[in-house]
Each structure stands twice: as C-alpha cells, then as structure tokens.
Design a protein around this motif. Structure first.
Motif, mmCIF file in Angstrom:
data_model
loop_
_atom_site.group_PDB
_atom_site.id
_atom_site.type_symbol
_atom_site.label_atom_id
_atom_site.label_comp_id
_atom_site.label_asym_id
_atom_site.label_seq_id
_atom_site.Cartn_x
_atom_site.Cartn_y
_atom_site.Cartn_z
ATOM 1 N N GLU A 22 0.833 -1.209 0.000
ATOM 2 C CA GLU A 22 0.000 0.000 0.000
ATOM 3 C C GLU A 22 0.862 1.252 0.000
ATOM 4 O O GLU A 22 0.553 2.227 -0.695
ATOM 5 C CB GLU A 22 -0.927 0.013 1.222
ATOM 6 C CG GLU A 22 -2.023 -1.019 1.177
ATOM 7 C CD GLU A 22 -2.788 -1.108 2.485
ATOM 8 O OE1 GLU A 22 -4.030 -1.131 2.432
ATOM 9 O OE2 GLU A 22 -2.143 -1.161 3.551
ATOM 10 N N ASP A 25 2.470 1.653 -3.492
ATOM 11 C CA ASP A 25 1.468 2.126 -4.450
ATOM 12 C C ASP A 25 1.140 3.597 -4.221
ATOM 13 O O ASP A 25 0.978 4.365 -5.174
ATOM 14 C CB ASP A 25 0.192 1.288 -4.371
ATOM 15 C CG ASP A 25 0.347 -0.079 -5.010
ATOM 16 O OD1 ASP A 25 1.369 -0.317 -5.684
ATOM 17 O OD2 ASP A 25 -0.564 -0.914 -4.828
ATOM 18 N N TRP A 29 1.645 6.587 -6.860
ATOM 19 C CA TRP A 29 0.542 7.469 -7.242
ATOM 20 C C TRP A 29 0.960 8.936 -7.106
ATOM 21 O O TRP A 29 0.675 9.749 -7.991
ATOM 22 C CB TRP A 29 -0.691 7.174 -6.387
ATOM 23 C CG TRP A 29 -1.830 8.111 -6.648
ATOM 24 C CD1 TRP A 29 -2.551 8.219 -7.807
ATOM 25 C CD2 TRP A 29 -2.361 9.075 -5.756
ATOM 26 N NE1 TRP A 29 -3.514 9.197 -7.668
ATOM 27 C CE2 TRP A 29 -3.415 9.738 -6.420
ATOM 28 C CE3 TRP A 29 -2.058 9.436 -4.453
ATOM 29 C CZ2 TRP A 29 -4.154 10.743 -5.821
ATOM 30 C CZ3 TRP A 29 -2.811 10.431 -3.859
ATOM 31 C CH2 TRP A 29 -3.841 11.071 -4.537
ATOM 32 N N GLU A 35 -3.901 6.476 -11.944
ATOM 33 C CA GLU A 35 -5.059 6.100 -11.133
ATOM 34 C C GLU A 35 -4.976 4.680 -10.580
ATOM 35 O O GLU A 35 -5.564 4.391 -9.546
ATOM 36 C CB GLU A 35 -6.351 6.265 -11.940
ATOM 37 C CG GLU A 35 -6.746 7.717 -12.134
ATOM 38 C CD GLU A 35 -7.017 8.452 -10.825
ATOM 39 O OE1 GLU A 35 -7.746 7.926 -9.964
ATOM 40 O OE2 GLU A 35 -6.497 9.565 -10.674
ATOM 41 N N GLN A 36 -4.249 3.787 -11.261
ATOM 42 C CA GLN A 36 -4.160 2.416 -10.772
ATOM 43 C C GLN A 36 -3.497 2.327 -9.407
ATOM 44 O O GLN A 36 -3.682 1.353 -8.692
ATOM 45 C CB GLN A 36 -3.422 1.533 -11.775
ATOM 46 C CG GLN A 36 -1.954 1.871 -11.917
ATOM 47 C CD GLN A 36 -1.277 1.058 -13.004
ATOM 48 O OE1 GLN A 36 -1.936 0.400 -13.803
ATOM 49 N NE2 GLN A 36 0.025 1.102 -13.048
ATOM 50 N N TYR A 37 -2.727 3.338 -9.034
ATOM 51 C CA TYR A 37 -2.042 3.345 -7.742
ATOM 52 C C TYR A 37 -2.759 4.187 -6.687
ATOM 53 O O TYR A 37 -2.350 4.209 -5.538
ATOM 54 C CB TYR A 37 -0.611 3.870 -7.901
ATOM 55 C CG TYR A 37 0.218 3.042 -8.843
ATOM 56 C CD1 TYR A 37 0.489 1.702 -8.582
ATOM 57 C CD2 TYR A 37 0.734 3.584 -10.011
ATOM 58 C CE1 TYR A 37 1.244 0.932 -9.446
ATOM 59 C CE2 TYR A 37 1.500 2.826 -10.886
ATOM 60 C CZ TYR A 37 1.741 1.506 -10.592
ATOM 61 O OH TYR A 37 2.496 0.747 -11.455
ATOM 62 N N ARG A 38 -3.826 4.862 -7.080
ATOM 63 C CA ARG A 38 -4.550 5.734 -6.152
ATOM 64 C C ARG A 38 -5.121 4.920 -4.998
ATOM 65 O O ARG A 38 -5.709 3.853 -5.199
ATOM 66 C CB ARG A 38 -5.685 6.429 -6.894
ATOM 67 C CG ARG A 38 -6.418 7.421 -6.035
ATOM 68 C CD ARG A 38 -7.592 8.028 -6.794
ATOM 69 N NE ARG A 38 -8.079 9.154 -6.062
ATOM 70 C CZ ARG A 38 -8.018 10.396 -6.490
ATOM 71 N NH1 ARG A 38 -7.555 10.675 -7.668
ATOM 72 N NH2 ARG A 38 -8.449 11.366 -5.725
ATOM 73 N N PRO A 39 -4.961 5.394 -3.759
ATOM 74 C CA PRO A 39 -5.507 4.667 -2.608
ATOM 75 C C PRO A 39 -7.026 4.568 -2.693
ATOM 76 O O PRO A 39 -7.699 5.492 -3.144
ATOM 77 C CB PRO A 39 -5.096 5.516 -1.403
ATOM 78 C CG PRO A 39 -4.020 6.414 -1.895
ATOM 79 C CD PRO A 39 -4.250 6.599 -3.357
ATOM 80 N N LYS A 40 -7.541 3.435 -2.282
ATOM 81 C CA LYS A 40 -8.982 3.226 -2.258
ATOM 82 C C LYS A 40 -9.546 3.785 -0.951
ATOM 83 O O LYS A 40 -8.887 3.745 0.086
ATOM 84 C CB LYS A 40 -9.308 1.724 -2.332
ATOM 85 C CG LYS A 40 -8.609 0.987 -3.468
ATOM 86 C CD LYS A 40 -9.147 1.414 -4.803
ATOM 87 C CE LYS A 40 -8.567 0.615 -5.935
ATOM 88 N NZ LYS A 40 -7.443 1.155 -6.622
ATOM 89 N N GLU A 41 -10.773 4.300 -1.019
ATOM 90 C CA GLU A 41 -11.414 4.812 0.189
ATOM 91 C C GLU A 41 -11.769 3.655 1.113
ATOM 92 O O GLU A 41 -12.278 2.629 0.651
ATOM 93 C CB GLU A 41 -12.683 5.588 -0.154
ATOM 94 C CG GLU A 41 -12.409 6.954 -0.680
ATOM 95 C CD GLU A 41 -13.684 7.780 -0.765
ATOM 96 O OE1 GLU A 41 -14.475 7.775 0.203
ATOM 97 O OE2 GLU A 41 -13.879 8.396 -1.815
ATOM 98 N N GLU A 42 -11.500 3.842 2.384
ATOM 99 C CA GLU A 42 -11.873 2.833 3.376
ATOM 100 C C GLU A 42 -13.303 3.085 3.808
ATOM 101 O O GLU A 42 -13.706 4.219 4.024
ATOM 102 C CB GLU A 42 -10.955 2.916 4.591
ATOM 103 C CG GLU A 42 -9.550 2.474 4.307
ATOM 104 C CD GLU A 42 -8.691 2.483 5.566
ATOM 105 O OE1 GLU A 42 -9.256 2.423 6.670
ATOM 106 O OE2 GLU A 42 -7.472 2.564 5.416
ATOM 107 N N LYS A 43 -14.041 2.001 3.930
ATOM 108 C CA LYS A 43 -15.414 2.114 4.405
ATOM 109 C C LYS A 43 -15.397 1.972 5.922
ATOM 110 O O LYS A 43 -14.667 1.134 6.460
ATOM 111 C CB LYS A 43 -16.289 1.062 3.762
ATOM 112 C CG LYS A 43 -16.368 1.255 2.263
ATOM 113 C CD LYS A 43 -17.347 0.341 1.629
ATOM 114 C CE LYS A 43 -17.330 0.692 0.153
ATOM 115 N NZ LYS A 43 -18.112 -0.135 -0.646
#
Length: 47
Positions: A22, A25, A29, A35-43
C-alpha cells in the motif's frame, strides 16, 4: 522531499497499519499520478 522526510512518511504510514505494498502504491501514485495506484477509500467499520 529528501531521504529523511521520505523515511518519516514511510514509518508513519506503517504505524497507521499500511502494508508495504500500500505504501509503495501510494508513493507511485504521488509520483506518477496514475489512477491504478490511487488509494482506495476505506469504508467505516460497522459495529
């Protein structure tokens, strides 16, 4: 960002529970903007 600042960033993210993948990545980013390395939002956790 110099090496000392980079090291503190990595150590800070590790202390927040980020995996090395993480972190790598996230740094990719920041540097590339891909965008493929952009962190995903945590729910938020449901209790």
């Amino acid at each position: 960002m110099n090496l000392s600042e980079s090291s503190r960033l990595i150590l800070g993210l590790r202390s927040k529970g980020w995996s090395d993948t993480e972190i790598a990545d996230f740094i990719l980013w920041i540097e590339t903007g891909e965008e493929q390395y952009r962190p995903k939002e945590e729910k938020p956790e449901q209790r």
